[in-house]
Motif scaffolding. Sequence first.
Motif, PDB file in Angstrom:
ATOM      1  N   GLU A   5      16.972 -11.740   3.172  1.00 41.49           N
ATOM      2  CA  GLU A   5      17.418 -10.586   2.406  1.00 41.49           C
ATOM      3  C   GLU A   5      16.573 -10.364   1.163  1.00 41.49           C
ATOM      4  OE1 GLU A   5      19.604  -8.212   3.103  1.00 41.49           O
ATOM      5  OE2 GLU A   5      19.755  -9.166   5.069  1.00 41.49           O
ATOM      6  N   SER A   6      16.075 -11.466   0.580  1.00 41.32           N
ATOM      7  CA  SER A   6      15.259 -11.358  -0.631  1.00 41.32           C
ATOM      8  C   SER A   6      14.501 -12.655  -0.814  1.00 41.32           C
ATOM      9  CB  SER A   6      16.142 -11.078  -1.859  1.00 41.32           C
ATOM     10  OG  SER A   6      17.056 -12.138  -2.060  1.00 41.32           O
ATOM     11  N   HIS A   7      13.600 -12.665  -1.776  1.00 45.51           N
ATOM     12  CA  HIS A   7      12.844 -13.860  -2.125  1.00 45.51           C
ATOM     13  C   HIS A   7      13.588 -14.610  -3.230  1.00 45.51           C
ATOM     14  CE1 HIS A   7       9.501 -16.406  -3.446  1.00 45.51           C
ATOM     15  NE2 HIS A   7       8.874 -16.065  -2.342  1.00 45.51           N
ATOM     16  N   PRO A   8      13.555 -15.954  -3.222  1.00 45.13           N
ATOM     17  CA  PRO A   8      14.227 -16.704  -4.291  1.00 45.13           C
ATOM     18  C   PRO A   8      13.723 -16.368  -5.686  1.00 45.13           C
ATOM     19  CG  PRO A   8      13.649 -18.159  -2.487  1.00 45.13           C
ATOM     20  CD  PRO A   8      13.013 -16.840  -2.187  1.00 45.13           C
ATOM     21  N   ASP A   9      12.464 -15.966  -5.775  1.00 44.63           N
ATOM     22  CA  ASP A   9      11.903 -15.520  -7.053  1.00 44.63           C
ATOM     23  C   ASP A   9      11.965 -13.996  -7.083  1.00 44.63           C
ATOM     24  OD1 ASP A   9      10.469 -14.811  -9.273  1.00 44.63           O
ATOM     25  OD2 ASP A   9       8.730 -16.065  -8.828  1.00 44.63           O
ATOM     26  N   PRO A  10      12.871 -13.391  -7.849  1.00 46.72           N
ATOM     27  CA  PRO A  10      13.064 -11.940  -7.802  1.00 46.72           C
ATOM     28  C   PRO A  10      11.866 -11.138  -8.290  1.00 46.72           C
ATOM     29  CG  PRO A  10      14.306 -12.893  -9.615  1.00 46.72           C
ATOM     30  CD  PRO A  10      13.789 -14.046  -8.804  1.00 46.72           C
ATOM     31  N   LYS A  11      10.916 -11.788  -8.959  1.00 50.59           N
ATOM     32  CA  LYS A  11       9.748 -11.058  -9.463  1.00 50.59           C
ATOM     33  C   LYS A  11       8.608 -11.003  -8.455  1.00 50.59           C
ATOM     34  CE  LYS A  11      10.661 -11.818 -14.388  1.00 50.59           C
ATOM     35  NZ  LYS A  11      10.117 -12.324 -15.672  1.00 50.59           N
ATOM     36  N   THR A  12       8.782 -11.624  -7.297  1.00 55.35           N
ATOM     37  CA  THR A  12       7.750 -11.597  -6.265  1.00 55.35           C
ATOM     38  C   THR A  12       7.678 -10.211  -5.631  1.00 55.35           C
ATOM     39  OG1 THR A  12       8.019 -13.946  -5.776  1.00 55.35           O
ATOM     40  CG2 THR A  12       7.078 -12.585  -4.046  1.00 55.35           C
ATOM     41  N   GLY A  13       6.454  -9.696  -5.460  1.00 54.83           N
ATOM     42  CA  GLY A  13       6.294  -8.422  -4.773  1.00 54.83           C
ATOM     43  C   GLY A  13       5.394  -7.448  -5.503  1.00 54.83           C
ATOM     44  N   LEU A  14       5.572  -6.157  -5.192  1.00 53.74           N
ATOM     45  CA  LEU A  14       4.703  -5.086  -5.677  1.00 53.74           C
ATOM     46  C   LEU A  14       5.054  -4.689  -7.115  1.00 53.74           C
ATOM     47  CD1 LEU A  14       2.559  -2.818  -5.162  1.00 53.74           C
ATOM     48  CD2 LEU A  14       4.450  -1.427  -4.275  1.00 53.74           C
ATOM     49  N   TRP A  15       4.029  -4.619  -7.952  1.00 53.46           N
ATOM     50  CA  TRP A  15       4.167  -4.159  -9.333  1.00 53.46           C
ATOM     51  C   TRP A  15       3.136  -3.058  -9.591  1.00 53.46           C
ATOM     52  CZ3 TRP A  15       7.307  -6.389 -13.333  1.00 53.46           C
ATOM     53  CH2 TRP A  15       8.111  -7.459 -12.905  1.00 53.46           C
ATOM     54  N   ILE A  16       3.540  -2.097 -10.411  1.00 55.04           N
ATOM     55  CA  ILE A  16       2.668  -0.981 -10.775  1.00 55.04           C
ATOM     56  C   ILE A  16       2.469  -0.966 -12.281  1.00 55.04           C
ATOM     57  CG2 ILE A  16       2.620   1.555 -10.975  1.00 55.04           C
ATOM     58  CD1 ILE A  16       3.794   1.685  -8.170  1.00 55.04           C
ATOM     59  N   ASN A  17       1.225  -0.770 -12.695  1.00 53.58           N
ATOM     60  CA  ASN A  17       0.944  -0.565 -14.116  1.00 53.58           C
ATOM     61  C   ASN A  17       1.118   0.920 -14.412  1.00 53.58           C
ATOM     62  OD1 ASN A  17       0.289  -3.266 -14.460  1.00 53.58           O
ATOM     63  ND2 ASN A  17      -1.883  -2.947 -14.088  1.00 53.58           N
ATOM     64  N   GLY A  71       0.804   1.516 -19.651  1.00 57.68           N
ATOM     65  CA  GLY A  71       0.242   0.182 -19.622  1.00 57.68           C
ATOM     66  C   GLY A  71       1.241  -0.907 -19.315  1.00 57.68           C
ATOM     67  N   GLN A  72       2.515  -0.552 -19.167  1.00 55.91           N
ATOM     68  CA  GLN A  72       3.528  -1.536 -18.826  1.00 55.91           C
ATOM     69  C   GLN A  72       3.577  -1.749 -17.312  1.00 55.91           C
ATOM     70  OE1 GLN A  72       7.109   0.141 -20.570  1.00 55.91           O
ATOM     71  NE2 GLN A  72       6.832  -1.040 -22.445  1.00 55.91           N
ATOM     72  N   SER A  73       3.979  -2.939 -16.916  1.00 56.42           N
ATOM     73  CA  SER A  73       4.106  -3.259 -15.491  1.00 56.42           C
ATOM     74  C   SER A  73       5.554  -3.080 -15.057  1.00 56.42           C
ATOM     75  CB  SER A  73       3.654  -4.691 -15.224  1.00 56.42           C
ATOM     76  OG  SER A  73       2.279  -4.834 -15.514  1.00 56.42           O
ATOM     77  N   THR A  74       5.740  -2.362 -13.964  1.00 58.69           N
ATOM     78  CA  THR A  74       7.069  -2.095 -13.429  1.00 58.69           C
ATOM     79  C   THR A  74       7.121  -2.543 -11.982  1.00 58.69           C
ATOM     80  OG1 THR A  74       7.385  -0.179 -14.881  1.00 58.69           O
ATOM     81  CG2 THR A  74       8.756  -0.294 -12.917  1.00 58.69           C
ATOM     82  N   GLN A  75       8.145  -3.327 -11.637  1.00 56.74           N
ATOM     83  CA  GLN A  75       8.310  -3.764 -10.258  1.00 56.74           C
ATOM     84  C   GLN A  75       8.920  -2.638  -9.432  1.00 56.74           C
ATOM     85  OE1 GLN A  75      10.737  -7.267  -9.735  1.00 56.74           O
ATOM     86  NE2 GLN A  75       9.849  -7.725  -7.739  1.00 56.74           N
ATOM     87  N   VAL A  76       8.395  -2.462  -8.216  1.00 55.60           N
ATOM     88  CA  VAL A  76       8.876  -1.416  -7.318  1.00 55.60           C
ATOM     89  C   VAL A  76       9.462  -2.071  -6.070  1.00 55.60           C
ATOM     90  CG1 VAL A  76       8.218   0.531  -5.858  1.00 55.60           C
ATOM     91  CG2 VAL A  76       7.259   0.308  -8.156  1.00 55.60           C
ATOM     92  N   HIS A  77      10.690  -1.711  -5.749  1.00 58.44           N
ATOM     93  CA  HIS A  77      11.364  -2.216  -4.562  1.00 58.44           C
ATOM     94  C   HIS A  77      11.427  -1.106  -3.519  1.00 58.44           C
ATOM     95  CE1 HIS A  77      12.604  -5.831  -6.735  1.00 58.44           C
ATOM     96  NE2 HIS A  77      12.963  -5.047  -7.729  1.00 58.44           N
ATOM     97  N   ILE A  78      10.873  -1.366  -2.353  1.00 59.74           N
ATOM     98  CA  ILE A  78      10.914  -0.406  -1.257  1.00 59.74           C
ATOM     99  C   ILE A  78      12.015  -0.832  -0.291  1.00 59.74           C
ATOM    100  CG2 ILE A  78       9.603   0.709   0.592  1.00 59.74           C
ATOM    101  CD1 ILE A  78       7.043  -0.227  -0.855  1.00 59.74           C
ATOM    102  N   PRO A  79      13.068  -0.044  -0.129  1.00 54.63           N
ATOM    103  CA  PRO A  79      14.117  -0.411   0.840  1.00 54.63           C
ATOM    104  C   PRO A  79      13.563  -0.503   2.255  1.00 54.63           C
ATOM    105  CG  PRO A  79      14.877   1.330  -0.640  1.00 54.63           C
ATOM    106  CD  PRO A  79      13.404   1.191  -0.860  1.00 54.63           C
TER     107      PRO A  79
END
Length: 363
Positions: free
Chosen positions: A266-278, A282-290
């Motif tokens: 359902e998910s990765h144990p580390d919630p910060k794993t995956g796609l990030w966009i700058n 200049g800030q980094s934002t995590q993007v979750h694709i359903p």
Amino acid sequence: MGRTITEEGPSTVSVSLHDLQNDSVSLETLEQAFGPASLGIILVRDLPAEYLELRHKLLSYSSYLANLPEETLAKVEKPETHYSVGWSCGKETLANGRYDTLKGSYYAQPMHNPKLEAKARELYPDSVVMVSPNVWPDDATLPGFEKLFEQLCHLIVDTAALVARSCDRYGVAKLDGYRDGTLENIVRTSVSTQARLLHYFPAPPAELGDGRTDSETATDDDWCATHTDLGALTGLTSQMFVDEAAHRPVVKPNGSHHLPPLPELESHPDPKTGLWINDRTGQSTQVHIPRDCLAFQTGQTLELLTRGKFKAVPHFVRGSTSDKAGNIARNTLAVFTQPNLWTMVDETRDFATLAQSVLGATV
């Protein structure tokens, strides 16, 4: 019409496939997705019924493929294309200069038109990445892999063409002299579109020998260095996490006519794993694709065609330290819709020239 998914930082715009088909996505929604203050990405929901099964099967094959014996994988490598057709692992370098052994890739061009492919070979014989034929594992090794790969890619390209049609409406409304159908024609007719099936291997144990831990040496973009895509729109499936210790993706030596889809976490144990966009600040934002959505993000060609109204988006993939990741792999598919090599992307350059200037010898 559109809605946003709440995140830290800018929001991710989501639209229905039906609204794309009906040309009812507003120009304001497109600007929220791709404009100056955006993340440069849009989610498309309400996809065809077969999408979920195709995604699950192909992303499972990514694990099966990456765990094949080295001698089997060597048969589907093409060094003459700088490992940009067929199987590639350990050939790229990351931001810190080390070779990337943390992921494997399978590259193929899924869109076919014999006349256009012949034209590309004739006009650009030295563009080996763009004009080299695909290579595939035999059916005894990965049954149905080629058909499955191209079937999912075609669905993604068909959806990308509808996003492109909406972008064309924006161009006609906002840009003097913009020719209607420019981007949609590129997406629908190009034989330069390239797909990349990705397998991010489970994090290896630290071998530092100096008392440091994984977390003290890891970088944010350790799974995929920060970059912008070259093409127009990049189609992305959601990421698939697989515990490869619990569900070993092993192909029997004599082959098999059935490789079952792998159970998906359902998910990765580390919630910060995956796609990030700058984002644009200049800030980094995590993007979750359903799982039941596709995402489309902007590339350099789209930025050029829209004269900077829509910006190419810098992005990266954040991995996880081995103490959190265990034996979990990440699989995903990216489809890069790119113009035919002779298509002009600005007043002076065709796509071949742009690709050469950005990628150099790898073209």
